[in-house]
Design a protein around this motif. Structure first.
Motif, PDB file in Angstrom:
ATOM      1  N   ILE A 225       0.810  -1.220   0.000  1.00 36.17           N
ATOM      2  CA  ILE A 225       0.000   0.000   0.000  1.00 36.17           C
ATOM      3  C   ILE A 225       0.845   1.273   0.000  1.00 36.17           C
ATOM      4  CG2 ILE A 225      -2.047  -1.035   1.032  1.00 36.17           C
ATOM      5  CD1 ILE A 225      -1.102  -0.061   3.760  1.00 36.17           C
ATOM      6  N   GLY A 226       2.174   1.129   0.110  1.00 36.91           N
ATOM      7  CA  GLY A 226       3.005   2.326   0.113  1.00 36.91           C
ATOM      8  C   GLY A 226       4.448   2.039  -0.244  1.00 36.91           C
ATOM      9  N   ILE A 227       5.114   3.048  -0.793  1.00 33.81           N
ATOM     10  CA  ILE A 227       6.537   2.980  -1.126  1.00 33.81           C
ATOM     11  C   ILE A 227       7.231   4.186  -0.495  1.00 33.81           C
ATOM     12  CG2 ILE A 227       8.264   3.044  -2.971  1.00 33.81           C
ATOM     13  CD1 ILE A 227       6.135   1.933  -4.866  1.00 33.81           C
ATOM     14  N   HIS A 228       8.287   3.931   0.256  1.00 33.35           N
ATOM     15  CA  HIS A 228       9.110   5.004   0.816  1.00 33.35           C
ATOM     16  C   HIS A 228      10.401   5.053   0.003  1.00 33.35           C
ATOM     17  CE1 HIS A 228      11.197   6.835   4.638  1.00 33.35           C
ATOM     18  NE2 HIS A 228      11.213   7.652   3.598  1.00 33.35           N
ATOM     19  N   SER A 229      10.663   6.189  -0.616  1.00 34.58           N
ATOM     20  CA  SER A 229      11.826   6.297  -1.505  1.00 34.58           C
ATOM     21  C   SER A 229      12.665   7.524  -1.164  1.00 34.58           C
ATOM     22  CB  SER A 229      11.364   6.394  -2.967  1.00 34.58           C
ATOM     23  OG  SER A 229      10.687   7.622  -3.193  1.00 34.58           O
ATOM     24  N   TRP A 230      13.943   7.436  -1.551  1.00 34.57           N
ATOM     25  CA  TRP A 230      14.832   8.604  -1.480  1.00 34.57           C
ATOM     26  C   TRP A 230      15.986   8.340  -2.439  1.00 34.57           C
ATOM     27  CZ3 TRP A 230      17.008  11.093   3.649  1.00 34.57           C
ATOM     28  CH2 TRP A 230      17.394  12.411   3.376  1.00 34.57           C
ATOM     29  N   ALA A 250       9.791   8.522  -8.735  1.00 35.99           N
ATOM     30  CA  ALA A 250      10.173   9.284  -7.544  1.00 35.99           C
ATOM     31  C   ALA A 250      11.169  10.353  -7.951  1.00 35.99           C
ATOM     32  CB  ALA A 250      10.780   8.365  -6.489  1.00 35.99           C
ATOM     33  N   ASN A 251      11.193  11.442  -7.191  1.00 33.84           N
ATOM     34  CA  ASN A 251      12.202  12.466  -7.442  1.00 33.84           C
ATOM     35  C   ASN A 251      13.341  12.310  -6.441  1.00 33.84           C
ATOM     36  OD1 ASN A 251      11.319  13.602  -5.025  1.00 33.84           O
ATOM     37  ND2 ASN A 251      10.059  15.152  -6.022  1.00 33.84           N
ATOM     38  N   PHE A 256       7.135   9.595   0.400  1.00 33.50           N
ATOM     39  CA  PHE A 256       6.300   8.420   0.637  1.00 33.50           C
ATOM     40  C   PHE A 256       5.163   8.451  -0.373  1.00 33.50           C
ATOM     41  CE2 PHE A 256       2.890   5.933   2.413  1.00 33.50           C
ATOM     42  CZ  PHE A 256       3.551   4.815   2.908  1.00 33.50           C
ATOM     43  N   HIS A 257       4.943   7.320  -1.057  1.00 31.54           N
ATOM     44  CA  HIS A 257       3.951   7.247  -2.129  1.00 31.54           C
ATOM     45  C   HIS A 257       2.817   6.298  -1.735  1.00 31.54           C
ATOM     46  CE1 HIS A 257       7.135   8.962  -4.762  1.00 31.54           C
ATOM     47  NE2 HIS A 257       7.924   8.145  -4.087  1.00 31.54           N
ATOM     48  N   ASP A 258       1.597   6.817  -1.687  1.00 33.13           N
ATOM     49  CA  ASP A 258       0.426   5.958  -1.490  1.00 33.13           C
ATOM     50  C   ASP A 258       0.210   5.104  -2.735  1.00 33.13           C
ATOM     51  OD1 ASP A 258       0.225   8.053   0.424  1.00 33.13           O
ATOM     52  OD2 ASP A 258      -1.900   7.635   0.662  1.00 33.13           O
ATOM     53  N   ILE A 259      -0.127   3.850  -2.537  1.00 30.61           N
ATOM     54  CA  ILE A 259      -0.491   2.968  -3.649  1.00 30.61           C
ATOM     55  C   ILE A 259      -1.973   2.637  -3.516  1.00 30.61           C
ATOM     56  CG2 ILE A 259      -0.190   0.687  -4.685  1.00 30.61           C
ATOM     57  CD1 ILE A 259       2.711   0.758  -3.836  1.00 30.61           C
ATOM     58  N   PRO A 296      19.264   4.223 -11.036  1.00 33.19           N
ATOM     59  CA  PRO A 296      18.754   3.302 -10.018  1.00 33.19           C
ATOM     60  C   PRO A 296      17.761   4.006  -9.095  1.00 33.19           C
ATOM     61  CG  PRO A 296      21.136   3.101 -10.226  1.00 33.19           C
ATOM     62  CD  PRO A 296      20.733   4.306 -11.025  1.00 33.19           C
ATOM     63  N   PHE A 297      16.857   3.233  -8.568  1.00 32.04           N
ATOM     64  CA  PHE A 297      15.808   3.745  -7.682  1.00 32.04           C
ATOM     65  C   PHE A 297      16.260   3.569  -6.237  1.00 32.04           C
ATOM     66  CE2 PHE A 297      11.880   3.497  -5.240  1.00 32.04           C
ATOM     67  CZ  PHE A 297      11.057   4.444  -5.844  1.00 32.04           C
ATOM     68  N   GLY A 298      16.069   4.598  -5.416  1.00 35.46           N
ATOM     69  CA  GLY A 298      16.423   4.513  -4.003  1.00 35.46           C
ATOM     70  C   GLY A 298      15.222   4.111  -3.163  1.00 35.46           C
ATOM     71  N   LEU A 299      15.171   2.863  -2.737  1.00 32.34           N
ATOM     72  CA  LEU A 299      14.026   2.326  -1.991  1.00 32.34           C
ATOM     73  C   LEU A 299      14.370   2.210  -0.509  1.00 32.34           C
ATOM     74  CD1 LEU A 299      11.203   0.942  -1.909  1.00 32.34           C
ATOM     75  CD2 LEU A 299      12.391  -1.233  -2.325  1.00 32.34           C
ATOM     76  N   VAL A 300      13.655   2.951   0.314  1.00 32.96           N
ATOM     77  CA  VAL A 300      13.813   2.805   1.760  1.00 32.96           C
ATOM     78  C   VAL A 300      13.058   1.567   2.227  1.00 32.96           C
ATOM     79  CG1 VAL A 300      13.445   3.866   4.018  1.00 32.96           C
ATOM     80  CG2 VAL A 300      14.075   5.291   2.047  1.00 32.96           C
ATOM     81  N   SER A 301      11.794   1.461   1.823  1.00 27.45           N
ATOM     82  CA  SER A 301      11.007   0.292   2.225  1.00 27.45           C
ATOM     83  C   SER A 301       9.691   0.231   1.467  1.00 27.45           C
ATOM     84  CB  SER A 301      10.725   0.308   3.733  1.00 27.45           C
ATOM     85  OG  SER A 301      10.017   1.471   4.086  1.00 27.45           O
TER      86      SER A 301
END
Length: 374
Positions: A225-230, A250-251, A256-259, A296-301
């Protein structure tokens, strides 16, 4: 000193506002700009050990729920599901809880009152205490002050005073001990991938580097339901299996992105960088130019939910509206009118900065815009 946890968006991060008022106490601030009720819930789950030790939780998210509905086209039904989840979980913390409902008086956007009604319904349903700044503005004919064309956030001095008054009300707030277990939430951050540390003056995160396809598993029957990125650069993540494919941009901000797309993980799946078309919109993301040399994508969780095996619902808390402490805002009308005039006069220059931020010189000037516009 009071152990306080602060959840919210940019209104909770601004250094001279609410956060400053609470900083004399023992404060843990888990707010993040441009994020919704779901991000508040995510931080509630992620920092559950700090939550258990806290005496007071302050949460604000109605403004950003309003924004993601209007900017990202997230449906009202999806927003309400996450509002309900947040307030349900807050009501079980064993802490004092206050929800701040900030003004939603933007004339260009839609469904402000519907979203605030959702918040009030679930606040009252789960028995949380709340501070209704939005209704106070409306009742005292201050709504035009908060039109988005005039003001992006409430005045720092008002948010600061709200924080101080909530601290003074601490002993009058009730502890929330509802016994509810309907869903279980999961945070997935360890994918055995290369990691880097990303930080600034406010945030620090350990970030997974998502590049070539990697097979991962987080257990069965979980809905992401969510993606945390940086990320270091504008980038996209692709989450896929034989049953689904989800792509999100993501920028370079901590985001934090709601899905709202409905996909259930039943087994292992793949994560990788991508340059394909997004499944859902993201805030402040540049459009892809089709370049094959994607970053590359920076995925926190990843944040997921599953049904609880042992469902319980015992509600014994009662809501209290503590909005009587807002009388100072009406008493500050002269300052409000001066600030309205200032914002209106400088709005064209702000809009020019925002429109041309991709220009290196304009971007540099934008960093010092507040000093320029004084």
């Amino acid at each position: 000193m009071i152990d306080i946890v602060l959840l919210g968006g940019s209104n909770s991060i601004k250094k001279n506002g609410l956060r400053k008022a609470l900083s004399d106490e023992c404060l843990k601030c888990y707010a993040l700009g441009a994020t919704s009720s779901l991000q508040n819930l995510y931080e509630l789950v992620r920092h559950h050990e700090d939550i258990k030790k806290s005496s007071l939780i302050i949460s604000e998210s109605n403004v950003n729920d309003f924004h993601i509905h209007n900017i990202l086209n997230i449906s009202l039904s999806d927003i309400e599901i996450n509002i309900k989840r947040l307030y349900r979980e807050l009501s079980t913390t064993g802490c004092r809880v206050v929800v701040i409902l900030l003004p939603l008086q933007t004339p260009k956007f839609k469904n402000a009152q519907k979203i605030n009604s959702m918040h009030k319904h679930w606040i009252n349903y789960y028995g949380l205490d709340y501070l209704d700044v939005d209704s106070y503005f409306e009742c005292n004919e201050l709504s035009s002050f908060f039109y988005f064309n005039n003001l992006d956030h409430p005045l720092d001095r008002h948010m600061y005073e709200i924080g101080k008054r909530l601290i003074s009300l601490f002993e009058n707030l009730s502890i929330k001990r509802n016994n509810i277990c309907e869903e279980e939430f999961h945070i997935h951050s360890d994918f055995s991938l290369e990691k880097f540390e990303n930080k600034n003056s406010i945030f620090y995160e350990k970030v997974n580097v998502i590049d070539n396809p990697v097979e991962v598993s987080v257990g069965k029957d979980k809905r992401v339901i969510g993606i945390h990125s940086w990320s270091y650069h504008n980038s996209k993540i692709k989450i896929s299996s034989s049953e689904f494919c989800y792509i999100r941009s993501a920028n370079t901000e901590n985001q934090f992105h709601d899905i709202s797309a409905d996909f259930i993980i039943t087994d292992s799946f793949y994560i990788e960088k991508s340059n394909d078309i997004d499944s859902e919109k993201s805030i402040r993301v540049l459009k892809s130019n089709g370049d094959s040399s994607i970053s590359p994508f920076g995925l926190v969780s990843l944040f997921s939910v599953s049904s609880s095996k042992n469902k319980v619902c015992e509600i014994n808390s009662v809501s209290v509206n503590v909005s009587d402490c807002l009388s100072f805002i009406v008493e500050d009308m002269n300052h409000i009118k001066q600030y309205m005039s200032y914002k209106r006069a400088n709005r064209p220059l702000y809009q020019f900065f925002i429109k041309n931020k991709s220009n290196a010189l304009i971007s540099l000037i934008y960093k010092f815009k507040d000093k320029i516009l004084k």
